[in-house]
Design an enzyme around this catalytic site. Structure first.
Site, PDB file in Angstrom:
ATOM      1  N   HIS A   1      -1.413   0.492  -9.605  1.00 33.09           N
ATOM      2  CA  HIS A   1      -2.141  -0.392  -8.675  1.00 33.09           C
ATOM      3  C   HIS A   1      -2.881  -1.501  -9.437  1.00 33.09           C
ATOM      4  O   HIS A   1      -4.111  -1.617  -9.358  1.00 33.09           O
ATOM      5  CB  HIS A   1      -3.111   0.420  -7.806  1.00 33.09           C
ATOM      6  CG  HIS A   1      -3.472  -0.265  -6.518  1.00 33.09           C
ATOM      7  ND1 HIS A   1      -3.710   0.404  -5.346  1.00 33.09           N
ATOM      8  CD2 HIS A   1      -3.641  -1.592  -6.224  1.00 33.09           C
ATOM      9  CE1 HIS A   1      -4.027  -0.470  -4.391  1.00 33.09           C
ATOM     10  NE2 HIS A   1      -3.989  -1.698  -4.906  1.00 33.09           N
TER      11      HIS A   1
ATOM     12  N   ARG B   1       0.862  -1.173   0.000  1.00 36.05           N
ATOM     13  CA  ARG B   1       0.000   0.000   0.000  1.00 36.05           C
ATOM     14  C   ARG B   1       0.897   1.221   0.000  1.00 36.05           C
ATOM     15  O   ARG B   1       1.978   1.209   0.593  1.00 36.05           O
ATOM     16  CB  ARG B   1      -0.854   0.054   1.276  1.00 36.05           C
ATOM     17  CG  ARG B   1      -2.118  -0.783   1.230  1.00 36.05           C
ATOM     18  CD  ARG B   1      -3.164  -0.158   0.306  1.00 36.05           C
ATOM     19  NE  ARG B   1      -4.404  -0.905   0.307  1.00 36.05           N
ATOM     20  CZ  ARG B   1      -4.685  -1.937  -0.488  1.00 36.05           C
ATOM     21  NH1 ARG B   1      -3.795  -2.354  -1.370  1.00 36.05           N
ATOM     22  NH2 ARG B   1      -5.848  -2.550  -0.438  1.00 36.05           N
TER      23      ARG B   1
ATOM     24  N   GLU C   1      -2.412   7.915  -3.874  1.00 38.23           N
ATOM     25  CA  GLU C   1      -2.752   7.569  -5.251  1.00 38.23           C
ATOM     26  C   GLU C   1      -4.216   7.926  -5.551  1.00 38.23           C
ATOM     27  O   GLU C   1      -5.044   7.873  -4.645  1.00 38.23           O
ATOM     28  CB  GLU C   1      -2.488   6.073  -5.511  1.00 38.23           C
ATOM     29  CG  GLU C   1      -3.311   5.136  -4.665  1.00 38.23           C
ATOM     30  CD  GLU C   1      -2.882   3.666  -4.846  1.00 38.23           C
ATOM     31  OE1 GLU C   1      -1.674   3.366  -4.776  1.00 38.23           O
ATOM     32  OE2 GLU C   1      -3.790   2.839  -5.035  1.00 38.23           O
TER      33      GLU C   1
HETATM   34  C1  DGY Z   1      -6.294  -5.482  -2.734  1.00 36.25           C
HETATM   35  O1  DGY Z   1      -6.971  -6.465  -2.970  1.00 36.25           O
HETATM   36  O2  DGY Z   1      -6.143  -5.035  -1.596  1.00 36.25           O
HETATM   37  C2  DGY Z   1      -5.640  -4.836  -3.896  1.00 36.25           C
HETATM   38  O3  DGY Z   1      -4.740  -3.853  -3.528  1.00 36.25           O
HETATM   39  C3  DGY Z   1      -6.690  -4.274  -4.830  1.00 36.25           C
HETATM   40  O4  DGY Z   1      -7.239  -3.153  -4.271  1.00 36.25           O
END
Ligand code: DGY
Length: 328
Positions: free
Chosen positions: A288, A241, A270
């Site tokens: 992402h 993240r 982001e």
């Molecule tokens: C998740 O599944 O957490 C991925 O980052 C997609 O948002």
């Protein structure tokens, strides 16, 4: 009795919308507009459930403004967009979509690490700019080897273990990891992974891959002090993240060649990207997309829909959602 009303915050596959409509009165978002907090609260009025994504913040203020909400079913394994404690305190069930995305996300993490180590984005940009005018230059775009190198994994959950398998079994890598807790020795043995403390991980990894969930405890888990411990030849890949890595400190480490290169799929704030990261050549940037294969995005939507149907007392698993995060 009027049908239970639910909201799907972002566009999704047409058959998922149809399936939700078999059980609920659904308001969906075919134009895929990202709603403001106020717009989200407005649309959630009278809704018992929501199929949410990482782009919505579900916090105490929203829950207080939507007291009829009973279930928040997130499309995503990560749920740092949701205040789970606030949900639990108000009797709101939260679900996520683990497992179905593990291998796809590990694929992307490994691909990004390889692209970073072997300078794929940088060399492609060079070629597209028409700058490849001479062949055979002995040190042109030389990078670091992946095979046989030391793979360091920060966060050894399901996805971290998937990356470890790819490295150890596919590329003969030595695997070291750091995690909140050490894995069972049998699990470590699958990949020969060694548990190390965080400074050792940072100091020994040739390729560091970050897969730790975001929380207050993991905020800026890798910043300037941690980058200072890494080898100048090392790469860093973040598929966890934004916010786990201090992007400003990373941009500076890349600019000054403190580390060799980085691969980033996630960013602080982001879809904005820290401008310093756009200015340096030695970084591979993706928007992402770690879970973005057709089959996996479909499986995630399917699971979130199944969770919503079950959470609101419908379907064959009524009252028993498949992947709850809390037990309100
Ligand atoms: C998740 O599944 O957490 C991925 O980052 C997609 O948002």
């Amino acid at each position: 009795m009027p049908a239970t009303a639910v909201l799907a915050t972002r566009a999704t596959f047409a058959d998922i919308v149809d399936r939700l409509r078999e059980h609920f009165e659904l308001i969906d978002n075919p134009s895929d507009t990202v709603w403001s907090a106020a717009e989200l609260v407005e649309r959630l009025q009278g809704k018992a459930g929501v199929m949410s994504t990482g782009s919505e913040r579900i916090d105490a203020a929203l829950l207080d403004a939507c007291p009829q909400l009973k279930a928040v079913c997130n499309v995503g394994v990560g749920y740092n967009n949701i205040d789970v404690a606030a949900c639990t305190a108000r009797g709101v069930l939260v679900t996520n979509t683990p497992d179905v995305l593990t291998e796809t996300t590990a694929d992307l993490g490994f691909a990004l690490m390889m692209a970073t180590a072997r300078r794929l984005a940088e060399s492609e940009r060079f070629l597209r700019r028409g700058e490849w005018t001479q062949t055979g230059i002995y040190d042109q775009f030389v990078g670091g080897d992946v095979h046989g190198a030391t793979l360091g994994i920060l966060g050894m959950g399901r996805i971290g273990r998937g990356i470890a398998r790819r490295g150890a079994l596919g590329f003969g890598m030595r695997v070291i990891y750091h995690n909140r807790s050490r894995l069972d020795p049998a699990v470590e043995a699958e990949t020969g992974a060694h548990y190390v403390d965080k400074p050792t991980l940072l100091g020994e990894a040739d390729h560091l891959v970050i897969v730790v969930p975001y929380s207050a405890a993991s905020h800026h888990a890798v910043g300037a002090p941690e980058l200072a411990l890494m080898k100048p030849s090392a790469t860093l890949t973040n598929i966890a993240r934004g916010g786990v890595v201090d992007d400003a400190a990373l941009a500076e480490a890349l600019r000054s060649n403190r580390i060799a290169a980085a691969g980033l799929d996630v960013f602080e704030g982001e879809p904005s990207v820290y401008p310093g990261l756009l200015d340096v050549p030695n970084v591979v940037l993706t928007p992402h997309i770690a879970s973005a294969s057709v089959a996996t995005r479909r499986a995630m939507a399917d699971l979130a829909a199944d969770n919503l149907v079950a959470a609101l007392g419908c379907g064959p698993r009524a009252g028993h959602p498949l992947t709850p995060v809390n037990r309100p």
